[in-house]
Design an enzyme around this catalytic site. Sequence first.
Site, short mmCIF file in Angstrom:
data_model
loop_
_atom_site.label_atom_id
_atom_site.label_comp_id
_atom_site.label_asym_id
_atom_site.label_seq_id
_atom_site.Cartn_x
_atom_site.Cartn_y
_atom_site.Cartn_z
CG ASP A 148 -0.25 -0.04 2.53
OD1 ASP A 148 0.97 0.24 2.57
OD2 ASP A 148 -0.91 -0.32 3.55
CG ASP A 167 -5.93 -5.45 1.89
OD1 ASP A 167 -6.57 -4.71 1.12
OD2 ASP A 167 -5.59 -5.08 3.04
CB CYS A 211 -11.18 -26.90 8.20
SG CYS A 211 -9.63 -26.03 7.94
CB CYS A 245 -6.03 -25.89 8.18
SG CYS A 245 -6.63 -25.71 9.87
CB CYS A 259 -9.05 -28.55 11.25
SG CYS A 259 -9.87 -26.97 11.61
CG HIS A 303 -9.13 -22.59 11.36
ND1 HIS A 303 -9.59 -23.71 10.69
CD2 HIS A 303 -10.21 -21.77 11.47
CE1 HIS A 303 -10.87 -23.58 10.44
NE2 HIS A 303 -11.28 -22.41 10.90
#
Lengths: 412, 412
Positions: free
Chosen positions: B117, B304, B342, B344, B347, B373
Amino acid sequence: MQPDVWELEVGSGVRGLRVNTPTILDVSFSFTVRATDCGARLGQFETPHGTVHTPAFMPVGTQGAVKATLFRDVEELGAEIILGNTYHLYLRPGDELIARRGGLHRFIGWSRPILTDSGGFQVFSLAERRVIREEGAEFQSHLDGSRHLLTPERAVDIQARLGSDIAMVLDECLSYPATRDDAAASMQRSLRWAGRCRDRLIMLRTSPGPGDVTGTNPGQAQFGIVQGGTFQDLRDESVDATVAIGFEGYAIGGLSVGEPIDTMYSVVDATARRLPESQPRYLMGAGTPEDLVECVARGIDMFDCVMPTRNARNGQLFTSEGRINIKNARYAEDDRPLDPRCGCYTCRHHSRAYLRHLYMAGEMSAGALNTLHNLSFYLDTMRRIRDAIVFRTFNDFRQEFLRSVSRLPSDA
Amino acid sequence: MQPDVWELEVGSGVRGLRVNTPTILDVSFSFTVRATDCGARLGQFETPHGTVHTPAFMPVGTQGAVKATLFRDVEELGAEIILGNTYHLYLRPGDELIARRGGLHRFIGWSRPILTDSGGFQVFSLAERRVIREEGAEFQSHLDGSRHLLTPERAVDIQARLGSDIAMVLDECLSYPATRDDAAASMQRSLRWAGRCRDRLIMLRTSPGPGDVTGTNPGQAQFGIVQGGTFQDLRDESVDATVAIGFEGYAIGGLSVGEPIDTMYSVVDATARRLPESQPRYLMGAGTPEDLVECVARGIDMFDCVMPTRNARNGQLFTSEGRINIKNARYAEDDRPLDPRCGCYTCRHHSRAYLRHLYMAGEMSAGALNTLHNLSFYLDTMRRIRDAIVFRTFNDFRQEFLRSVSRLPSDA
């Protein structure tokens, strides 16, 4: 004089136990010494959750987590066993809650061996308003001020619920310096507590026992702890009486508490010599990388210490060329890895300049990356020690290691 | 009416640039829309550091790190681009230091694309004693009180030193609510600043330029930012004038700042429609998972937001069945993973009970596991969006997603 290379299988650690009881515990623990070199021992022990190669370093997982890391990384770094703090886990989230989850391994998602301490050390160092009586240690929680009584029996029960692979007896932790009388009295009390701990473990295993203690690891082993301060005759007395009770392994407690380093080394040396050759020896709470090498040379098989993880979070890093304080401005534009000889994730991917920036900016990843590196350094040191024993080059390794690691850059 | 599936290659983003200058920049940026479905666009853009598939979510790497994660994990989760905050990096460790390290990619050890940015948003939200003049924004550092002047030209120079793949123009950030007059004046100033930013970029590329600006990414692209508050006629004016200056892509700024959600959606809808079909559209600073899906439906390609990472550190977790506040006592003995759907690391390996314990105990790994997560949830949502566009099932996906995700457990 012990042979340079020998092998001795000690099944179920029942040898000592037979001294004062015919009860044979169903303990899935055995220890084998595979080689020795210049006092250092190469071995391995078996637990219900797998094998641990010794000499071993146990990362400290205080509250069910090795601080600033994920277990994936602790495993990848090669840790075969971690330590859990009974005091912390008992207070939060509670041993009964953990037992309902199926024990500590399942609760925290770590499937390899775990050793738990008895909680005694934190009661002496962290809790408030503690009162030590023959019955046990009364204290207030450092979290909420609630009152608790930790007896030898309760220390066994809590660890039975946690289901660690190795439980420690409750011992009285002596402050340093101590008079000979105080050290003797404290060591004697620790012995009485050790006997009560062993009796409790046997009772939990062999009789229906109290209904409120549901163990989660029927193959849990129990280690005794040698005390006696810096008085070698008290240490000797403690060794003999602790071994007479009989445990699967023996720890040396009450060191690395402020005594001169030479005192620690000489107590370790004389105490380890007196312990059974066929059982593992664990030096509690030590130490620096140099301490690991020096105490392996004196016959120690197991270590734990918060130093690699705590120092990492404070920006103190161990390298093959001495220690680095990453806060130092000299690293602001240093594009080199922390340790050019290290193969850890941090050293493969990041520069000192970046690590310094993360630390100065207060980023959590500073703690994570530094912890990965320091744990890697400790665990890699243990691997190098084991290799050196195999190749009978331990003495050369020791000299070279102390020469390079002990170099202290001016910023340390 | 745009075709349902079409492909349009826009080389080097020079189309708009030709409007006011014959200079052709050497920008290694191109964008391709590969498919559309019910307003949603599937595409990809090329940068000097690789390809980004859109719609894309950019994890926020404020100070050169995505908080509480390692880049290894950010990569494994599938993030193809991250965002860096120019304000933070300019103040610490400094853009010149980063340029000496070879640019932001090399300094932080992230080899995939980076968008930076302009620093404007933090000047308006974080810095102290800011004074906005036509020349630029004068402010005091929130770190040490030092005085700084951020002009459009300096914002370009700083980002040139950082060497991000996409740089943003400096815009004036309007607070909400604002009067029409304030919004108009602010939008006009942002337009003038945008022109100065483009001129500066062209000057850096085409003339010897000021000796103190050493860019580290000669293929850096530059995006304009549409402002105008919640007044659609101002937004329209901003779009037309910004596109007339000509950039490689266009962002919609000044939303997700407190306006009603329907207002945001309708401004996004009307503004995105007016932007060039052949260039990427980036909605800055949004949003919730629902916002991502709803704004993709309105033609947005890039997002974002700090929400997945910041909320994770506060124990707020996104799941396919609604949000979870892991502090809640109801999870103390909950052996289920955060989200049964999930895949991930968190998880796959840990229970809600353990995550709650880590959070309550103040362990850093709570932040790390929760961040893994939440980022996984966001990046997986983007993957599912892209798949749905490919299979022309975006509308069904959108309905189903909003139905399931918007469920708010009573503890949220």
